[in-house]
Design an enzyme around this catalytic site. Sequence first.
Site, short mmCIF file in Angstrom:
data_model
loop_
_atom_site.label_atom_id
_atom_site.label_comp_id
_atom_site.label_asym_id
_atom_site.label_seq_id
_atom_site.Cartn_x
_atom_site.Cartn_y
_atom_site.Cartn_z
N ARG A 273 -10.19 -0.10 15.07
CA ARG A 273 -10.47 0.84 14.01
C ARG A 273 -11.67 0.75 13.30
O ARG A 273 -12.43 -0.09 13.65
CB ARG A 273 -9.14 0.83 13.01
CG ARG A 273 -7.97 1.93 13.67
CD ARG A 273 -7.01 2.49 12.49
NE ARG A 273 -6.52 1.09 11.77
CZ ARG A 273 -4.85 0.99 11.29
NH1 ARG A 273 -4.79 1.88 11.03
NH2 ARG A 273 -5.12 -0.48 10.90
N LYS B 61 1.23 -0.82 -0.31
CA LYS B 61 -0.15 -0.02 -0.09
C LYS B 61 0.68 1.01 -0.19
O LYS B 61 2.26 1.41 0.21
CB LYS B 61 -0.92 -0.17 1.26
CG LYS B 61 -0.30 0.07 2.81
CD LYS B 61 -1.15 0.13 3.46
CE LYS B 61 -0.65 0.04 5.15
NZ LYS B 61 -1.72 -0.20 6.09
N TYR C 210 14.71 31.10 6.45
CA TYR C 210 13.35 31.90 6.64
C TYR C 210 13.28 31.95 8.00
O TYR C 210 14.01 31.66 8.80
CB TYR C 210 12.76 30.92 6.25
CG TYR C 210 12.04 30.96 5.19
CD1 TYR C 210 11.30 32.24 4.41
CD2 TYR C 210 12.19 30.42 3.89
CE1 TYR C 210 11.16 32.32 2.43
CE2 TYR C 210 11.08 29.85 2.61
CZ TYR C 210 11.00 31.48 2.48
OH TYR C 210 10.88 31.64 1.00
N MET D 200 10.93 25.33 1.37
CA MET D 200 9.56 24.28 -0.14
C MET D 200 10.99 23.59 -1.49
O MET D 200 10.57 22.42 -0.83
CB MET D 200 9.04 25.07 -1.24
CG MET D 200 8.32 24.85 -1.96
SD MET D 200 7.18 25.33 -2.62
CE MET D 200 5.71 26.11 -1.54
#
Length: 626
Positions: A136, A38, A259, A307
């Site tokens: 779940r 998966k 940043y 990014m």
Amino acid sequence: MIFTDRSWVEIDLSAFHHNLKELKRFLSPDCGFMQIVKADAYGHGAYEIANAALEEGAALLGVANYEEGKLLRLQGITAPILILSPSLPSEIDGILDYSLTTSISEPQFARELAKAAASQGITAKVHIKIDTGMHRSGCSPEQFASLYDSVSSLDSLEIEGIFSHFAASEQDRIYSSIQEQAFGEIDLPAEPRFRHIANSSAVVNGFGLGSNLVRLGILSYGIYTHPDQQGKLDIKPVMTFKSTLSLVKEIKQGEGLGYNLTWHSPRDGRYGIIPVGYADGYDYLLGNKALVSTAMGLSPVIGKVSMDMITIDLTDMPGLKAGDELVLLGGDNPETRAENIASLYGGSAYELLCQVGRRARRYYFKEDRLFSSAPLARRDFVPADFSDSKLSSIIEAAVSQRLGSDEIGALVYQEMLARLFFDKDQNIHYRKGFHHTIKLIDGDDPAFFEVQTTLSYRKVLDNDYFIVACAQSEEVLQAYFKRSDVEYRWLMDDNFELTPQRFSISSIKVADIELETAVQQSLDCLEIRCSHPSLNNLVGSEQDFVINTRTYYPRNSHQLSVFITEPTQGVSISLESPDCIQNVECIPIYSGQNKYPAISRRSSRILVETDPQQWIFPMSGVVFAY
């Protein structure tokens, strides 16, 4: 460096095979394994990992949802595939179409699946999930007997397995024992083919091994989930995420970087820029925490992760320069193992593997040799995701690239369109089991043979009607070839008066329903509209067509041609001639899988046929000369 990419991911399938062998040491001879693929095999590439796991003897493949299973089928994987998460009712048709096995947690979905399977005349395999404590999906142990009875009463479903899932098998032995006991106490009137509860960590810790199937996931990819595991087995990271230095710069003492200037240089130094950021899956929280492996050792990530870029300190590595290769994740250094990097920011190695390298090409190695790669971004092409116009652009571009010429590529593409679409961008139709028999009869007319034809095939019914047409000129006949609502075309000699008596339908059926016919005649053509109210319910489904006609053919023509107008699987064309015709020659003009069909003769009959599984392209055909 052997690659020129800004960043790339190397997948070592030899390491994957090694890891599976390590894990299989814990299994008894009668216990098989399901490979979990998966989330694109945790970012490693589901198709490649699935094939490698099947080589190691995987009994099943485990996916999260229908789309993942469908993609593997489209890539050619035929092994059993289990959808582990609950499926949606809207996915049922696809689940059946692609022969996927689904998990069942409640009876309503089972009933809907059974109804759809029954309508197709097939049996769908299911695994019932039991919630033994993870809370779940799955039914509770108390609900299981009722759910089992409900599912087993549905004739079109087969209960192939039951399963559960450990909540904390890597660290909580007490809770895992409680779950294992609950699963073991499930009472079944008939033992299914598979029972499974153990994941990778459970296998190593000895839980769930009494079942006959285990599910191998994270450990098979070379990632430890608990420090204690390192003394029990030796696994190797399968994924290595790499990039290069794109720029090296100098910085003065006290200057901030990135940043919000979260890092300030403690001295005059150097730093390097790596063209990878959080958009590439390198987690934002690794800023000022992670280490990058270089040829001169480990270098710290400094400043925030942007990014598209990260920066590393190169002050103590004067030999590094732009273009040098770096390891961001995986590799030989323990500091860059996924589990260790994830621990720096309280993250998960599972998450890190799945998100890493979103814009990176995958390169697959086996025994240190590169043998395949997967493209950037989305690594799998699913045609259904694109419009027809977009697909046309993709196909033309692909043909041009493959031939190395835009001009030749465009010519080939246009020829392909002409062959398949008759110069018109319409839907392509397909036929199967095409049988066309033509019988010439020596009747009373001195100029014409009487003709009986039978045409049968199987295809999708597009409308609640269709046309059988007879034309009296090549020009009109060509126009009928371009019409998608015309199923049968016949060319009448232009010296012969075209009337309903000269060309008629003796019988026409779809799905064994005799159709109603209405004749419309003009100067140079005759159209017979074939319809029935019941056809409306069959539109969109594959049906059997049988068309029988009576007509005439000129004796002095000395040749009769039959053309294939649609891509067709399995073609049989025969001509039966009267005694007055001698020495019939057959000239097949075929394109497709077999350009040379078999030709046989028996008495006055000549038969041209292909293998039933072979596809023949449009504008193929046979010319009978006499």
